[in-house]
Design a protein around this motif. Structure first.
Motif, PDB file in Angstrom:
ATOM      1  N   ALA A  63       0.804  -1.216   0.000  1.00  0.00           N
ATOM      2  CA  ALA A  63       0.000   0.000   0.000  1.00  0.00           C
ATOM      3  C   ALA A  63       0.839   1.270   0.000  1.00  0.00           C
ATOM      4  N   ASP A  64       2.109   1.174   0.381  1.00  0.00           N
ATOM      5  CA  ASP A  64       2.956   2.365   0.348  1.00  0.00           C
ATOM      6  C   ASP A  64       3.532   2.625  -1.050  1.00  0.00           C
ATOM      7  N   PHE A  65       3.246   1.726  -1.999  1.00  0.00           N
ATOM      8  CA  PHE A  65       3.621   1.923  -3.392  1.00  0.00           C
ATOM      9  C   PHE A  65       2.349   1.835  -4.253  1.00  0.00           C
ATOM     10  N   PRO A  66       1.357   2.693  -3.998  1.00  0.00           N
ATOM     11  CA  PRO A  66       0.033   2.493  -4.602  1.00  0.00           C
ATOM     12  C   PRO A  66       0.012   2.564  -6.123  1.00  0.00           C
ATOM     13  N   THR A  67       0.648   3.572  -6.686  1.00  0.00           N
ATOM     14  CA  THR A  67       0.583   3.717  -8.144  1.00  0.00           C
ATOM     15  C   THR A  67       1.462   2.695  -8.835  1.00  0.00           C
ATOM     16  N   TYR A  68       2.616   2.392  -8.261  1.00  0.00           N
ATOM     17  CA  TYR A  68       3.475   1.363  -8.839  1.00  0.00           C
ATOM     18  C   TYR A  68       2.727   0.032  -8.939  1.00  0.00           C
ATOM     19  N   CYS A  69       2.120  -0.399  -7.829  1.00  0.00           N
ATOM     20  CA  CYS A  69       1.403  -1.682  -7.839  1.00  0.00           C
ATOM     21  C   CYS A  69       0.236  -1.645  -8.813  1.00  0.00           C
ATOM     22  N   ALA A  70      -0.472  -0.519  -8.850  1.00  0.00           N
ATOM     23  CA  ALA A  70      -1.606  -0.400  -9.777  1.00  0.00           C
ATOM     24  C   ALA A  70      -1.141  -0.447 -11.227  1.00  0.00           C
ATOM     25  N   SER A  71       0.024   0.136 -11.510  1.00  0.00           N
ATOM     26  CA  SER A  71       0.534   0.103 -12.884  1.00  0.00           C
ATOM     27  C   SER A  71       0.842  -1.323 -13.313  1.00  0.00           C
ATOM     28  N   LYS A  72       1.318  -2.135 -12.388  1.00  0.00           N
ATOM     29  CA  LYS A  72       1.630  -3.522 -12.720  1.00  0.00           C
ATOM     30  C   LYS A  72       0.355  -4.355 -12.831  1.00  0.00           C
ATOM     31  N   ALA A  73      -0.661  -4.015 -12.053  1.00  0.00           N
ATOM     32  CA  ALA A  73      -1.961  -4.676 -12.212  1.00  0.00           C
ATOM     33  C   ALA A  73      -2.550  -4.362 -13.584  1.00  0.00           C
ATOM     34  N   PHE A  74      -2.381  -3.138 -14.038  1.00  0.00           N
ATOM     35  CA  PHE A  74      -2.810  -2.772 -15.399  1.00  0.00           C
ATOM     36  C   PHE A  74      -2.124  -3.670 -16.419  1.00  0.00           C
ATOM     37  N   LEU A  75      -0.807  -3.809 -16.304  1.00  0.00           N
ATOM     38  CA  LEU A  75      -0.074  -4.613 -17.275  1.00  0.00           C
ATOM     39  C   LEU A  75      -0.532  -6.069 -17.250  1.00  0.00           C
ATOM     40  N   HIS A  76      -0.781  -6.600 -16.057  1.00  0.00           N
ATOM     41  CA  HIS A  76      -1.255  -7.990 -15.959  1.00  0.00           C
ATOM     42  C   HIS A  76      -2.528  -8.172 -16.775  1.00  0.00           C
ATOM     43  N   SER A  77      -3.486  -7.265 -16.600  1.00  0.00           N
ATOM     44  CA  SER A  77      -4.755  -7.368 -17.333  1.00  0.00           C
ATOM     45  C   SER A  77      -4.549  -7.121 -18.822  1.00  0.00           C
ATOM     46  N   TRP A  78      -3.773  -6.107 -19.154  1.00  0.00           N
ATOM     47  CA  TRP A  78      -3.559  -5.750 -20.566  1.00  0.00           C
ATOM     48  C   TRP A  78      -2.879  -6.879 -21.330  1.00  0.00           C
ATOM     49  N   LEU A  79      -1.934  -7.550 -20.694  1.00  0.00           N
ATOM     50  CA  LEU A  79      -1.236  -8.647 -21.361  1.00  0.00           C
ATOM     51  C   LEU A  79      -2.163  -9.830 -21.626  1.00  0.00           C
ATOM     52  N   ILE A  80      -3.126 -10.067 -20.747  1.00  0.00           N
ATOM     53  CA  ILE A  80      -4.112 -11.113 -21.001  1.00  0.00           C
ATOM     54  C   ILE A  80      -4.887 -10.794 -22.279  1.00  0.00           C
ATOM     55  N   SER A  81      -5.293  -9.542 -22.413  1.00  0.00           N
ATOM     56  CA  SER A  81      -6.036  -9.138 -23.611  1.00  0.00           C
ATOM     57  C   SER A  81      -5.158  -9.188 -24.856  1.00  0.00           C
ATOM     58  N   LEU A  82      -3.922  -8.738 -24.731  1.00  0.00           N
ATOM     59  CA  LEU A  82      -3.004  -8.787 -25.875  1.00  0.00           C
ATOM     60  C   LEU A  82      -2.785 -10.229 -26.316  1.00  0.00           C
ATOM     61  N   ARG A  83      -2.590 -11.117 -25.352  1.00  0.00           N
ATOM     62  CA  ARG A  83      -2.379 -12.530 -25.669  1.00  0.00           C
ATOM     63  C   ARG A  83      -3.569 -13.084 -26.446  1.00  0.00           C
ATOM     64  N   HIS A  84      -4.768 -12.720 -26.029  1.00  0.00           N
ATOM     65  CA  HIS A  84      -5.971 -13.198 -26.710  1.00  0.00           C
ATOM     66  C   HIS A  84      -6.064 -12.621 -28.125  1.00  0.00           C
ATOM     67  N   GLN A  85      -5.798 -11.330 -28.259  1.00  0.00           N
ATOM     68  CA  GLN A  85      -5.923 -10.705 -29.579  1.00  0.00           C
ATOM     69  C   GLN A  85      -4.869 -11.207 -30.561  1.00  0.00           C
ATOM     70  N   LEU A  86      -3.722 -11.632 -30.063  1.00  0.00           N
ATOM     71  CA  LEU A  86      -2.648 -12.122 -30.936  1.00  0.00           C
ATOM     72  C   LEU A  86      -2.677 -13.642 -31.103  1.00  0.00           C
ATOM     73  N   ARG A  87      -3.779 -14.270 -30.707  1.00  0.00           N
ATOM     74  CA  ARG A  87      -3.843 -15.738 -30.725  1.00  0.00           C
ATOM     75  C   ARG A  87      -3.646 -16.324 -32.117  1.00  0.00           C
ATOM     76  N   ASP A  88      -3.964 -15.554 -33.159  1.00  0.00           N
ATOM     77  CA  ASP A  88      -3.808 -16.065 -34.527  1.00  0.00           C
ATOM     78  C   ASP A  88      -2.517 -15.581 -35.177  1.00  0.00           C
ATOM     79  N   PHE A  89      -1.674 -14.912 -34.395  1.00  0.00           N
ATOM     80  CA  PHE A  89      -0.363 -14.474 -34.882  1.00  0.00           C
ATOM     81  C   PHE A  89       0.717 -15.324 -34.212  1.00  0.00           C
TER      82      PHE A  89
END
Length: 252
Positions: A147-173
């Motif tokens: 909790a003392d690194f709120p934005t840092y942790c949130a930025s990495k949570a963003f990447l975790h979710s975004w990479l799931i979507s990227l992986r799905h969108q690139l499934r045919d590449f």
């Protein structure tokens, strides 16, 4: 991901995990390009490690990505591995009257916008090449934050979710999408004290484990995660989030 014969570009490759990965991949017979903002650091690493290539990239300058892409197309058209590793971290006291959202925005600019802009600039090259991999550095703190690194942790949570979507969108590449989720490692991410902190995992030991996981293809769901970090990864599912969060964020 194949471990040799690649052309690999690593952002934030002049120090910490990025540099250790660059050296490990270079040792395995890959062409390795590192990027960074400071030319002196690029010159130092390419001098110390002949054969490594250094290219400038200022994550805060949108025009810098276009220059990087142009240089890669001209000099390294076989680029097939991109590791978006550059990141910053700092504590924030959200209760302080002096807290300024500009500090949080600076973290997001590097950790989120930097990854998105790097992907936008170089994914078109990766998609044309065989055995391609896109990897971004997240964190084991993405799902159970400090909790003392709120934005840092949130930025990495963003990447975790975004990479799931990227992986799905690139499934045919032919592009494998991987998420690197380090624990607390002896780097200077939060300052010199972290690099010497005995509670942190030695950098060499961490990268050695990562390379072993990659060699074995041991990254379910595209997540490169050490065994010790599995409890945090599955805290919500296992009903242990509150206990782990309290242990990581003591109130006294």
């Amino acid at each position: 991901m194949k471990m040799s014969g690649n052309t690999i570009l690593i952002t934030g490759g002049t120090s910490g995990i990025g540099r250790a990965l660059a050296e490990a991949f270079h040792d395995r017979g890959n062409t390795v390009i590192v990027t960074g903002r400071r030319q002196a650091l690029l010159d130092a690493i390419t001098t110390e490690r002949p054969g490594l290539v250094g290219l400038p990239l200022d994550l805060d300058d949108p025009a810098s990505y276009a220059r990087l892409a142009e240089s890669v197309r001209a000099r390294f058209p076989a680029l097939n591995v991109l590791i978006a590793n550059a990141g910053v971290s700092r504590t924030e006291d959200l209760t302080a009257d002096a807290w300024d959202a500009a500090a949080a925005q600076a973290i997001l600019d590097t950790n989120v916008s930097g990854v998105l802009r790097t992907a936008a600039a170089l994914l078109p090259i990766l998609k044309r090449n065989a055995d391609a991999t896109f990897m971004a550095t997240s964190s084991a703190l993405a799902l159970v934050p400090r909790a003392d690194f709120p934005t840092y942790c949130a930025s990495k949570a963003f990447l975790h979710s975004w990479l799931i979507s990227l992986r799905h969108q690139l499934r045919d590449f032919p592009v494998e999408v991987l998420e690197l989720s380090p624990p607390y490692v002896q780097t200077e991410l939060t300052g010199a004290q972290q690099a010497a902190d005995p509670r942190a995992m030695p950098l060499g030991a961490y990268v050695a484990e990562v390379m072993q996981l990659l060699e074995r293809g041991d990254h379910p769901r595209g997540e490169i995660l050490l065994e010790r970090d599995q409890p945090r990864r599955w805290a919500e599912r296992d009903g242990t989030f509150d206990v782990l969060f309290a242990a990581m964020n003591p109130t006294a």
